[in-house]
Design an enzyme around this catalytic site. Structure first.
Site, PDB file in Angstrom:
ATOM      1  N   HIS A 399      18.504 -19.823 -12.756  1.00 30.32           N
ATOM      2  CA  HIS A 399      17.978 -18.654 -13.461  1.00 30.32           C
ATOM      3  C   HIS A 399      16.667 -18.969 -14.167  1.00 30.32           C
ATOM      4  O   HIS A 399      15.737 -18.178 -14.177  1.00 30.32           O
ATOM      5  CB  HIS A 399      19.003 -18.168 -14.479  1.00 30.32           C
ATOM      6  N   CYS A 712       7.277  -6.764   2.511  1.00 33.80           N
ATOM      7  CA  CYS A 712       7.359  -7.361   1.177  1.00 33.80           C
ATOM      8  C   CYS A 712       7.818  -8.816   1.188  1.00 33.80           C
ATOM      9  O   CYS A 712       8.102  -9.381   0.141  1.00 33.80           O
ATOM     10  CB  CYS A 712       8.281  -6.536   0.286  1.00 33.80           C
TER      11      CYS A 712
HETATM   12  C1  PEP Z   1      12.718 -10.812   2.396  1.00 29.61           C
HETATM   13  O1  PEP Z   1      13.780 -11.184   2.909  1.00 29.61           O
HETATM   14  O2  PEP Z   1      11.614 -10.937   2.963  1.00 29.61           O
HETATM   15  C2  PEP Z   1      12.720 -10.213   1.055  1.00 29.61           C
HETATM   16  C3  PEP Z   1      11.651  -9.663   0.536  1.00 29.61           C
HETATM   17  O3  PEP Z   1      13.881 -10.288   0.368  1.00 29.61           O
HETATM   18  P1  PEP Z   1      14.356 -11.610  -0.430  1.00 29.61           P
HETATM   19  O4  PEP Z   1      13.289 -12.637  -0.307  1.00 29.61           O
HETATM   20  O5  PEP Z   1      14.590 -11.162  -1.820  1.00 29.61           O
HETATM   21  O6  PEP Z   1      15.595 -11.947   0.326  1.00 29.61           O
END
Ligand code: PEP
Ligand code: MG
Length: 785
Positions: A399, A712
């Site tokens: 965390h 993202c």
């Molecule tokens: C991803 O998998 O690209 C994503 C943005 O989610 P996380 O990294 O939070 O799994």
């Protein structure tokens, strides 16, 4: 009992055959002293206190201490060796040896009996030192006539600062009380050394490896970046002003009060920790140790000899640390580490402090060094001064690391023994990009780091200049730049970075740093705050994406053979609809009167998306029945992370309001590699033909169905990858705040039409990676990556 357990594990002294066995520090601690010995001990301590409080230079005071020891302990020789740079122990003061050897005789750590005491950080007593296998005769000292010897290391902060020795002509056994007295005096001398009264602080901080102090610590990088600053030890050793007490009963009372305070604080923590959680187990073990009778009686016995409560705690701590250095068994070391932690807690309570940061000198550029700490504890420190974090433990999902990333400071974890190798206010460099930490760096390292920070600052300036400029390519193609966020402290970056909105708000992060599941009201408040800070910029909330590598301490998940392929994200949400519905309820309430965008992670099939969307509809209906104002518009999107969705796009896209590609997971599942496995970290490249083909397919299908598309995953925030994404048709990229400047700079230097053509020509390439070709393209076309 911990004391007993540890004692049996201390290796026996290596004594020559036929000689009386040596004695180790572990054998002395905790033994009851006879009353007359206690009286002697107290008298000696009182005289020591007078010397320490008196006038004179450090050297003069040390000379007086050495004289005092020789007289009071009826020793023919008393000598004090102090650690100098280069692992050298220098004779600093003596009574009984040749005075002309002072400041001339030097022993390497490990050399001779004195060097051996330093190397092993342990007390030794022997009737005939000359038969010791390490005996090293130094003619200039004139010590040939002395046979027996007792010596103790001068320890501070777990490091050896010197050695204190008494010698006698006749072979004799040393009493335990004598060695204990020497250990107490060594603590006083340690304060003299640490205060810079004997060796300059500068030199002190250059004492090398044998003082348990390498200048470079390797670890695991958990957040990149470079920082320079001064060390603040989370488990710092408080400066103890008074070592000697006039009234042992009053000290025992203080100890009792501090212990009660410490127990109370641990109990309070326990009361707020969910049953069955890992936290609780840890705290319960901790609580058990705090009542360890061996530990407590050793402290009490030390107080009875005339030490202040603090000095007694430190004496026992020094002893524990000395044992720790001898023990290879990781289980026992862990237990002793807990005890070490407790000792620091107790010292804080004795000083009337509750938190580690209270009353600690905070340099303006602060590198925090800790064994491990909670996210709230990190935030106890002044964020404006925090430059880097070094942890002895810690993993990517700790965390505290999540919070440190949000603060954008480099983090190097798993730095073994860092706390023992760093002193408060030591100069440090944290190189998060190369997973290394420099303690008291040499001038050339400082120069290199300063240069690279200067370059980075120049780049920062360049990025700052593009902040207010439109996010559009050189040939006029607009590309929306969004932020990835997960904590309220991320949000001010939205304004600073000039990003268009939050393309991914990871709602699980606030869940991960709490000790219990937040109720609807708490979640509503949190999401409302996010929306309030974002103002008129859009925020895309991702519903809870836990499981796999993201664990909630209060949410029991069975051990899974393949957590990345396990019960996680939307799978949990659909199997525990009450939990997901609570989150949706909170999101709908928080967005009253404004638009709401939410998306589901890890969807693998159309039916899952449909089921999740139905829950949204149910909650919209419920909000109306309950009389809540709803959002003006609700957009429901999907994350494309599971390759199965690529084969269902024509069925899926008509149902969704937008798509966001989670390229981290998409790559993980496309290549069947665990994204958290460092052995595979560089094996597959997102800039490879299969990954780009998958991404191109998503772009084409979204265009056909007129569905807004964004990405993202981490690749969107790297300039070269972002360039390729724009080249294949992405017009919205979401990234962490530090990436905005570099990506925007790249974009403004990019001619999209040319790149698109080039990328089409690469479509049939079967290389492992297209990275080199794309880099060459960028170089040839003056694209800033
Ligand atoms: C991803 O998998 O690209 C994503 C943005 O989610 P996380 O990294 O939070 O799994
Ligand atoms: Mg993901």
């Amino acid at each position: 009992m911990i004391a007993g357990m540890a004692e049996t594990d201390v290796a026996p002294e290596n004594t020559p055959a036929g000689q009386p066995p040596g004695q180790s520090a572990g054998q002395f601690a905790g033994e009851k002293l006879p009353l007359d010995a206690i009286a002697d001990h107290r008298r000696l301590l009182a005289r020591l206190r007078d010397v320490m409080a008196g006038l004179g230079t450090g050297q003069q005071r040390l000379d007086k201490i050495v004289c005092l020891i020789a007289t009071e302990m009826k020793a023919e020789v008393c000598s004090c060796y102090i650690m100098r740079s280069g692992d050298m122990l220098e004779l600093f003061s003596t009574v009984g040896l040749n005075p002309s050897a002072v400041h001339k005789t030097r022993l390497r750590v490990g050399e001779g009996v004195v060097g051996d005491i330093a190397a092993r950080a342990r007390a030794t007593a022997m009737a005939n030192a000359r038969t010791h296998p390490n005996f090293a005769y130094r003619p200039e000292t004139g010590e040939d006539e002395f046979q027996s010897l007792a010596g103790v290391p001068i320890l501070r902060g777990g490091r050896v600062r010197g050695v204190l020795v008494i010698q006698h002509k006749q072979p004799r056994q040393y009493a335990e009380t004598e060695v204990e007295t020497l250990q107490t005096i060594a603590m006083v001398v340690a304060e003299l050394v640490a205060g810079g009264a004997l060796v300059s602080r500068q030199e002190l901080s250059n004492v090398g490896d044998a003082a348990l102090l390498p200048s470079r610590l390797g670890g695991v990088s958990l957040n990149g970046g470079l920082a320079i600053g001064q060390a603040v030890l989370h488990r710092h050793q408080l400066t103890i002003r008074d070592m000697v007490a006039d009234d042992p009963d009053a000290e025992l009372d203080r100890l009792r009060t501090a212990l009660a305070g410490m127990y109370g604080a641990i109990d309070e923590l326990l009361a707020t920790t969910a049953d069955g959680s890992e936290h609780r187990d840890i705290l319960e073990t901790y609580r058990m140790f705090a009542e360890d009778r061996g530990w407590l009686s050793r402290i009490r016995e030390a107080v009875k000899t005339g030490l202040t409560a603090e000095a007694a705690v430190i004496q026992v701590q020094n002893d524990t640390r000395a044992r720790m250095n001898q023990i290879a068994d990781s289980y026992i070391r862990e237990r002793l580490l807990d005890l070490d932690d407790l000792t620091n807690r107790l010292l804080r309570h004795l000083a009337g402090k509750k938190s580690a940061s209270e009353g600690v000198a905070m340099p303006d550029d602060m590198i925090l060094v800790a064994r491990t700490l909670g996210p709230a504890e990190l935030l106890d420190y002044d964020r404006a001064k925090l430059r880097g974090l070094v942890l002895e433990e810690g993993s990517a999902t700790s965390h505290v690391v999540i919070v440190a990333r949000a603060l954008n400071i480099p983090v190097v974890a798993q730095c073994t023994d860092a706390l023992n190798r760093v002193d408060p206010l030591d100069q440090m460099i944290v190189d998060g990009d190369n997973a290394q930490v420099f303690v008291r760096p040499s001038e050339d390292i400082k120069y290199v780091v300063a240069e690279s920070m200067r370059m980075m600052a120049m780049r920062e300036k360049l990025f700052a200049r593009v902040r207010g400029l439109p996010s559009v390519s050189h040939d006029g193609v607009p590309v929306s730049i969004q932020l990835n966020a997960g904590l309220l402290i991320d949000l001010p970056h939205l304004e600073d970075s000039g990003a268009d909105g939050i393309g991914l708000y990871r709602t699980e992060i606030p869940f991960m740093i709490r000790s219990s599941y937040p109720d609807v009201a708490t979640q509503t408040m949190l999401y409302a705050k996010v929306l309030e800070i974002a103002g008129d910029k859009a925020v895309v909330f991702r519903t809870l994406d836990v499981g796999g590598d993201k664990k909630l301490s209060y949410f029991a998940v069975h051990e899974e053979a393949n957590p990345a392929l396990g019960w996680r994200a939307i799978r949990i949400g659909l199997d525990r609809p009450a939990m997901l519905r609570k989150q949706l309820r909170a999101l709908l309430r928080a967005a009253a009167g404004r638009p709401l965008s939410l998306m589901f992670p890890m969807v693998a099939e159309v039916a899952e998306f449909r089921a999740a969307r139905e829950l949204v509809d149910m909650e919209i209906a419920r909000a109306a029945v309950d009389g809540y104002d709803g959002p003006v518009k609700v957009r429901v999107g999907v994350m494309v992370e599971v390759p199965a969705l690529l084969l269902q796009l024509p069925l899926l896209l008509p149902m969704v309001d937008f798509v966001s590609v989670g390229s981290n997971d998409l790559a993980q599942y496309l290549f069947a590699y665990d994204r958290g496995n460092p052995q595979l970290a560089n094996r597959y490249d997102p800039l490879s033909p299969p990954m780009l083909a998958a991404l191109r397919l998503i772009v084409e299908q979204c265009e056909i169905f007129g569905v807004p598309l964004s990405i993202c995953g981490e690749m969107a925030g790297r300039p070269l990858e972002a360039m390729a994404l724009v080249g294949i048709g992405f017009r919205s990229l979401s990234m962490s705040p530090p990436s905005v400047g570099p990506v925007k700079t790249m974009l403004r230097s990019l001619d999209v039409a040319r790149l698109r053509e080039y990328m089409v020509s690469l479509a049939r390439c079967s290389d492992h990676s297209l990275r080199d070709r794309l880099r060459a393209f960028a170089r040839d076309h003056a694209i800033i990556i």
